[in-house]
Design a protein around this motif. Structure first.
Motif, short mmCIF file in Angstrom:
data_model
loop_
_atom_site.label_atom_id
_atom_site.label_comp_id
_atom_site.label_asym_id
_atom_site.label_seq_id
_atom_site.Cartn_x
_atom_site.Cartn_y
_atom_site.Cartn_z
N ASP A 158 3.14 0.38 -8.95
CA ASP A 158 3.52 0.17 -7.54
C ASP A 158 3.08 -1.22 -7.10
OD1 ASP A 158 4.20 2.88 -7.47
OD2 ASP A 158 2.38 3.50 -6.43
N ILE A 159 1.83 -1.51 -7.40
CA ILE A 159 1.20 -2.73 -6.89
C ILE A 159 1.72 -3.96 -7.63
CG2 ILE A 159 -1.03 -3.94 -6.69
CD1 ILE A 159 -2.32 -1.08 -6.44
N VAL A 209 -6.56 -0.34 1.56
CA VAL A 209 -6.76 1.11 1.30
C VAL A 209 -8.13 1.54 1.80
CG1 VAL A 209 -5.30 1.50 -0.75
CG2 VAL A 209 -7.52 0.42 -1.03
N VAL A 235 4.57 7.70 -1.45
CA VAL A 235 4.57 7.90 -2.91
C VAL A 235 4.78 9.38 -3.27
CG1 VAL A 235 3.31 5.78 -3.43
CG2 VAL A 235 2.02 7.85 -2.97
N LYS A 270 -7.22 15.58 3.06
CA LYS A 270 -6.05 16.45 3.29
C LYS A 270 -6.25 17.80 2.63
CE LYS A 270 -2.84 12.61 2.68
NZ LYS A 270 -2.19 11.97 1.55
N MET A 305 0.30 4.02 -10.04
CA MET A 305 -0.22 3.27 -8.88
C MET A 305 -0.30 1.78 -9.21
SD MET A 305 -3.48 4.07 -6.50
CE MET A 305 -4.29 2.76 -5.56
N GLY A 356 -8.51 9.96 9.17
CA GLY A 356 -9.09 9.13 8.10
C GLY A 356 -8.00 8.26 7.48
N GLY A 409 -8.47 4.42 8.07
CA GLY A 409 -8.77 3.73 6.81
C GLY A 409 -7.61 2.93 6.26
N LYS A 420 -15.92 13.02 2.43
CA LYS A 420 -14.87 12.32 3.19
C LYS A 420 -13.88 13.32 3.79
CE LYS A 420 -11.44 11.75 -0.33
NZ LYS A 420 -10.40 11.11 -1.00
N GLU A 463 -11.80 3.53 0.99
CA GLU A 463 -12.75 3.30 -0.11
C GLU A 463 -12.44 4.13 -1.37
OE1 GLU A 463 -16.74 2.36 1.54
OE2 GLU A 463 -17.26 3.96 0.10
N VAL A 492 -13.82 7.71 6.42
CA VAL A 492 -14.07 8.61 7.55
C VAL A 492 -14.51 9.95 6.96
CG1 VAL A 492 -13.01 9.79 9.52
CG2 VAL A 492 -12.36 7.43 8.99
N SER A 523 0.84 -1.19 0.00
CA SER A 523 0.00 0.00 0.00
C SER A 523 0.88 1.25 0.00
CB SER A 523 -0.97 0.00 1.18
OG SER A 523 -2.03 0.89 0.90
P1 TYM Z 1 -3.80 8.99 -0.19
O1 TYM Z 1 -2.43 9.48 0.11
O2 TYM Z 1 -4.81 9.98 -0.68
O3 TYM Z 1 -4.42 8.30 1.09
C1 TYM Z 1 -3.72 7.30 1.81
C2 TYM Z 1 -4.70 6.26 2.31
O4 TYM Z 1 -5.66 6.85 3.19
C3 TYM Z 1 -6.98 6.47 2.76
N1 TYM Z 1 -7.92 7.57 3.09
C4 TYM Z 1 -9.01 7.42 3.85
N2 TYM Z 1 -9.53 6.35 4.47
C5 TYM Z 1 -10.66 6.52 5.17
N3 TYM Z 1 -11.29 7.72 5.28
C6 TYM Z 1 -10.81 8.83 4.66
N4 TYM Z 1 -11.44 9.99 4.79
C7 TYM Z 1 -9.62 8.70 3.89
N5 TYM Z 1 -8.86 9.57 3.16
C8 TYM Z 1 -7.82 8.86 2.67
C9 TYM Z 1 -6.84 6.26 1.26
O5 TYM Z 1 -7.88 5.45 0.75
C10 TYM Z 1 -5.49 5.59 1.16
O6 TYM Z 1 -5.59 4.20 1.42
N6 TYM Z 1 -3.39 6.72 -4.63
C11 TYM Z 1 -3.13 6.59 -3.21
C12 TYM Z 1 -1.70 6.28 -2.87
C13 TYM Z 1 -1.10 5.13 -3.58
C14 TYM Z 1 -1.37 3.75 -3.36
C15 TYM Z 1 -0.50 3.04 -4.26
C16 TYM Z 1 -2.23 3.06 -2.52
C17 TYM Z 1 -0.15 5.20 -4.56
N7 TYM Z 1 0.22 3.96 -4.95
C18 TYM Z 1 -0.50 1.65 -4.30
C19 TYM Z 1 -2.24 1.67 -2.58
C20 TYM Z 1 -1.38 0.98 -3.46
C21 TYM Z 1 -3.53 7.88 -2.52
O7 TYM Z 1 -3.52 8.93 -3.10
O8 TYM Z 1 -3.74 7.75 -1.18
#
Ligand code: TYM
Length: 329
Positions: free
Chosen positions: A134-135, A145, A42, A197, A131, A19, A23, A194, A147, A185, A8
């Motif tokens: 990455d995976i 991750v 990342v 940031k 992304m 969150g 999350g 949601k 939602e 969250v 992740s």
């Molecule tokens: P990012 O940096 O926006 O968020 C990181 C993780 O936090 C979760 N998240 C939340 N979960 C619950 N409630 C919320 N309000 C909330 N806001 C954010 C996101 O779902 C995430 O799991 N694209 C990704 C980063 C990424 C990634 C990857 C994830 C890059 N490569 C490979 C998994 C696998 C992102 O922008 O997350």
């Protein structure tokens, strides 16, 4: 041997909030006792929107320390910075060529992040290809991750399937892992959106490094719903349901147990209990964070993570290069 491979990532942009913790990052720490666990800060994803270089560098370290403070153990898991391993960008490029403009244009996050912006980078549009890289570099079986990343993981599976169909089995198809409670969250000032940031109203967001006293005030001012009963009902009581989820996740009890605890209390009394729990959590969390952030180990952990990740990813990248017909140097 356990074949589970967990991957992740998280962007070092903005301030991490509860969150992100509930999350994602907390789930990473919870699952790390089995299989191979790889977590990535990342930074290359972060520059898809404008970043100040000094702030980006500082946030990259800060978020790495936050991940460790949340319980990710470098003895059990790999933690590294995306730009330290060039394979991610290299595979990202290849995958670009197997993803269509139409499919990328349907990504909700792209639409949300580009809306109303004067300058939209090609990187932002192309973000899900990186992304997926990455995976797919690690034969990942699970992606924990929140939602909001669901569509991106589905796209990862799609591109992996397309590539496998054309060139033969190369990539493992990863499963999405979203927590049943806390996968989304919501903001404190608007429980229909949601917690994010990039939220312009900081009263809606609980930062992990924020002063616990001021967070207390935010919780007490959180938007609640009509009625007076503390009940878990997302349709009728989204504000209360969100606070119940936050409480349950931080206190380590189920939502129904939390509901029982607060039966008969009014909203004010309930919010006081949630504020107590959040304040207690943040105080402990920040103590751990500052111990790690002030130590010299962080750079070594990140270097080690990058080296070990590269040993794995490079084999996969070379396999992909071979499949598509790139000649060896
Ligand atoms: P990012 O940096 O926006 O968020 C990181 C993780 O936090 C979760 N998240 C939340 N979960 C619950 N409630 C919320 N309000 C909330 N806001 C954010 C996101 O779902 C995430 O799991 N694209 C990704 C980063 C990424 C990634 C990857 C994830 C890059 N490569 C490979 C998994 C696998 C992102 O922008 O997350």
């Amino acid at each position: 041997m356990d074949k589970r491979v967990v991957f992740s990532g998280i962007q070092p942009s903005g301030d991490l909030h509860i969150g992100n913790y509930i999350g994602a990052v907390r789930q990473w720490a919870k699952g790390q006792d089995a299989g191979l666990n790889i977590f990535c800060v990342v930074d290359m994803h972060a520059i898809t929107i404008p970043q100040d270089p000094k702030t980006l560098a500082q946030k990259t370290k800060e978020i790495s320390a936050i991940i460790l403070a949340a319980g990710v153990d470098p003895e059990k898991s790999l933690l590294f910075v995306q730009s330290h391993n060039p394979d991610h960008a290299n595979l990202g490029w290849v995958l670009n060529c197997y993803l269509s403009m139409g499919q990328m244009g349907r990504m909700i996050q792209y639409k949300e992040k580009s809306e109303g912006k004067g300058f939209v980078s090609v990187g932002l549009f192309d973000y899900p290809a990186l992304m997926a890289a990455d995976i797919l570099l690690y034969d990942t079986t699970e992606v924990p991750v929140g939602e909001d990343q669901k569509q991106h993981v589905e796209l990862t599976r799609d591109v992996a399937e397309r590539f496998n169909a054309k060139y033969g089995e190369t990539f493992v198809l990863p499963e999405l892992k979203i927590p049943k409670v806390g996968g989304r969250v919501m903001g404190l000032t608007d429980p229909s959106k949601k917690m994010s940031k990039s939220d312009s109203n900081s009263n809606g967001v609980v930062g992990l490094l924020e002063d616990p006293g001021s967070v207390r005030k935010k919780i007490m001012a959180a938007v609640t719903d009509s009625g007076s009963e503390v009940k878990y009902d997302w349709d009728k009581k989204p504000g209360i349901s969100n606070l119940l989820e936050i409480y349950s996740q931080l206190a380590g009890v189920s939502v129904s147990e939390s509901e029982t605890r607060f039966a008969g209390l009014n909203y004010g009394q309930f919010k006081t209990a949630v504020a107590d729990e959040v304040e207690r959590f943040l105080t402990n969390f920040q103590k751990k964070y500052y111990e790690i952030a002030d130590s010299e180990k962080l750079d070594e952990i990140l270097r080690n993570g990058a080296e070990r990740s590269y040993e794995m990813s490079h084999k996969k990248l070379l396999e992909v290069y071979d499949r598509v017909g790139f000649v060896k140097p």
